[in-house]
Design a protein around this motif. Structure first.
Motif, mmCIF file in Angstrom:
data_model
loop_
_atom_site.group_PDB
_atom_site.id
_atom_site.type_symbol
_atom_site.label_atom_id
_atom_site.label_comp_id
_atom_site.label_asym_id
_atom_site.label_seq_id
_atom_site.Cartn_x
_atom_site.Cartn_y
_atom_site.Cartn_z
ATOM 1 N N PHE A 101 0.843 -1.192 0.000
ATOM 2 C CA PHE A 101 0.000 0.000 0.000
ATOM 3 C C PHE A 101 0.881 1.245 0.000
ATOM 4 C CE2 PHE A 101 -4.182 -1.522 2.226
ATOM 5 C CZ PHE A 101 -4.352 -2.483 1.250
ATOM 6 N N PRO A 102 0.690 2.157 -0.945
ATOM 7 C CA PRO A 102 1.450 3.398 -0.960
ATOM 8 C C PRO A 102 0.733 4.510 -0.187
ATOM 9 C CG PRO A 102 0.221 3.222 -2.989
ATOM 10 C CD PRO A 102 -0.087 1.977 -2.186
ATOM 11 N N PHE A 103 -0.264 4.141 0.593
ATOM 12 C CA PHE A 103 -1.086 5.102 1.329
ATOM 13 C C PHE A 103 -1.281 4.583 2.755
ATOM 14 C CE2 PHE A 103 -3.637 2.478 -1.605
ATOM 15 C CZ PHE A 103 -4.259 1.618 -0.709
ATOM 16 N N PRO A 104 -1.627 5.476 3.685
ATOM 17 C CA PRO A 104 -1.900 5.042 5.054
ATOM 18 C C PRO A 104 -3.122 4.116 5.105
ATOM 19 C CG PRO A 104 -1.667 7.436 4.940
ATOM 20 C CD PRO A 104 -1.713 6.935 3.535
ATOM 21 N N TYR A 105 -3.050 3.130 5.977
ATOM 22 C CA TYR A 105 -4.177 2.220 6.225
ATOM 23 C C TYR A 105 -4.577 2.454 7.673
ATOM 24 C CZ TYR A 105 -6.904 -2.151 5.673
ATOM 25 O OH TYR A 105 -7.903 -3.103 5.580
ATOM 26 N N LEU A 106 -5.658 3.184 7.856
ATOM 27 C CA LEU A 106 -6.060 3.705 9.156
ATOM 28 C C LEU A 106 -7.097 2.812 9.832
ATOM 29 C CD1 LEU A 106 -6.483 7.403 7.975
ATOM 30 C CD2 LEU A 106 -4.414 6.291 8.842
ATOM 31 N N TYR A 107 -7.000 2.725 11.144
ATOM 32 C CA TYR A 107 -7.911 1.889 11.925
ATOM 33 C C TYR A 107 -8.903 2.768 12.678
ATOM 34 C CZ TYR A 107 -9.501 -1.419 15.502
ATOM 35 O OH TYR A 107 -10.268 -2.193 16.325
ATOM 36 N N ASP A 108 -10.171 2.574 12.398
ATOM 37 C CA ASP A 108 -11.275 3.324 12.999
ATOM 38 C C ASP A 108 -11.933 2.457 14.076
ATOM 39 O OD1 ASP A 108 -13.446 5.053 13.471
ATOM 40 O OD2 ASP A 108 -14.495 4.442 11.645
ATOM 41 N N GLU A 109 -11.255 2.302 15.202
ATOM 42 C CA GLU A 109 -11.727 1.398 16.257
ATOM 43 C C GLU A 109 -13.113 1.774 16.767
ATOM 44 O OE1 GLU A 109 -10.271 -0.515 20.512
ATOM 45 O OE2 GLU A 109 -9.229 1.236 19.729
ATOM 46 N N SER A 110 -13.374 3.052 16.949
ATOM 47 C CA SER A 110 -14.656 3.502 17.491
ATOM 48 C C SER A 110 -15.777 3.436 16.463
ATOM 49 C CB SER A 110 -14.537 4.942 17.999
ATOM 50 O OG SER A 110 -14.378 5.822 16.893
ATOM 51 N N GLN A 111 -15.432 3.345 15.216
ATOM 52 C CA GLN A 111 -16.357 3.370 14.075
ATOM 53 C C GLN A 111 -16.979 4.754 13.865
ATOM 54 O OE1 GLN A 111 -18.932 -0.100 14.968
ATOM 55 N NE2 GLN A 111 -17.708 -1.212 13.436
ATOM 56 N N ASP A 112 -16.510 5.748 14.607
ATOM 57 C CA ASP A 112 -17.056 7.102 14.478
ATOM 58 C C ASP A 112 -16.778 7.714 13.113
ATOM 59 O OD1 ASP A 112 -18.074 6.980 17.043
ATOM 60 O OD2 ASP A 112 -16.416 8.121 17.945
ATOM 61 N N THR A 113 -15.594 7.428 12.560
ATOM 62 C CA THR A 113 -15.270 7.999 11.246
ATOM 63 C C THR A 113 -16.181 7.421 10.174
ATOM 64 O OG1 THR A 113 -12.997 8.404 11.944
ATOM 65 C CG2 THR A 113 -13.419 8.381 9.565
ATOM 66 N N ALA A 114 -16.409 6.136 10.198
ATOM 67 C CA ALA A 114 -17.341 5.530 9.237
ATOM 68 C C ALA A 114 -18.727 6.149 9.377
ATOM 69 C CB ALA A 114 -17.405 4.019 9.431
ATOM 70 N N LYS A 115 -19.129 6.401 10.608
ATOM 71 C CA LYS A 115 -20.459 6.984 10.832
ATOM 72 C C LYS A 115 -20.554 8.406 10.301
ATOM 73 C CE LYS A 115 -21.439 4.030 14.777
ATOM 74 N NZ LYS A 115 -21.401 3.932 16.247
ATOM 75 N N ILE A 116 -19.526 9.229 10.543
ATOM 76 C CA ILE A 116 -19.621 10.615 10.066
ATOM 77 C C ILE A 116 -19.478 10.716 8.549
ATOM 78 C CG2 ILE A 116 -18.983 11.685 12.257
ATOM 79 C CD1 ILE A 116 -16.199 12.200 11.112
#
Length: 186
Positions: A101-116
């Motif tokens: 991956f040439p890009f960051p692979y971020l972990y959304d543990e709270s799932q808040d980012t997916a929700k917003i």
């Protein structure tokens, strides 16, 4: 494999900010603390989804092609790792390293980012202009597992070419389709 369509949020929406750990470097990434680029691609993916696995080689190629042209990419995994341990941060790092991956692979543990972001499926793609204004949300291309259509990234490439050439992005956009995000039980 059940198919879920992306939620086609309104074009013109400002990119929601996030502050998430990059599983590749253990550094937190904050969207608004980074310098703007000509375009920003935010994608919700995960390790185990067959829809993601089907296109991931081309996603990496597209990112490699366009990052050098002032486009930045972020991949985010928001799945419940208690029930889907193959999507844990450790497994995310392993897969991202193996796939280069040439890009960051971020972990959304709270799932808040997916929700917003109102993300619904993996993969789910959002493209923002230099002002972080949404100009595209939808499919990577027409290819899906088992539909015999080659993976090209044509939809994504066309959007990025339009942005880079100061051309409008066609508002007639097809939703992405994939596995639903694995939400935590409340």
């Amino acid at each position: 494999m059940s198919a879920t369509l992306s939620n086609m949020i309104a074009l013109g929406t400002t990119a929601p900010d996030f502050n998430l750990p990059n599983t590749l470097t253990d550094e937190d990434i904050n969207l608004y603390k980074l310098p703007n680029r000509k375009a920003t691609v935010v994608m919700f993916i995960c390790n185990h989804c067959p829809y993601v696995k089907h296109i991931i080689d081309e996603v990496v190629r597209v990112a490699n092609d366009y990052q050098r042209r002032d486009v930045r990419f972020f991949a985010i995994s928001s799945n419940d790792v208690d029930n889907y341990p193959q999507d844990s941060p450790e497994k995310m790092k392993e897969w991202a390293t193996a796939m280069k991956f040439p890009f960051p692979y971020l972990y959304d543990e709270s799932q808040d980012t997916a929700k917003i972001y109102n993300a619904a499926c993996t993969p789910d793609f959002y493209v923002f202009d230099t002002n972080l204004c949404l100009v595209y949300r939808g499919q990577f291309d027409e290819s899906k597992p088992k539909n015999e259509v080659p993976v090209t990234g044509n939809d994504m490439r066309q959007v990025l070419e339009n942005i880079l050439n100061d051309q409008p992005v066609d508002p007639d956009q097809k939703p992405s389709i994939g596995c639903n995000i694995k939400w935590k039980a409340n």
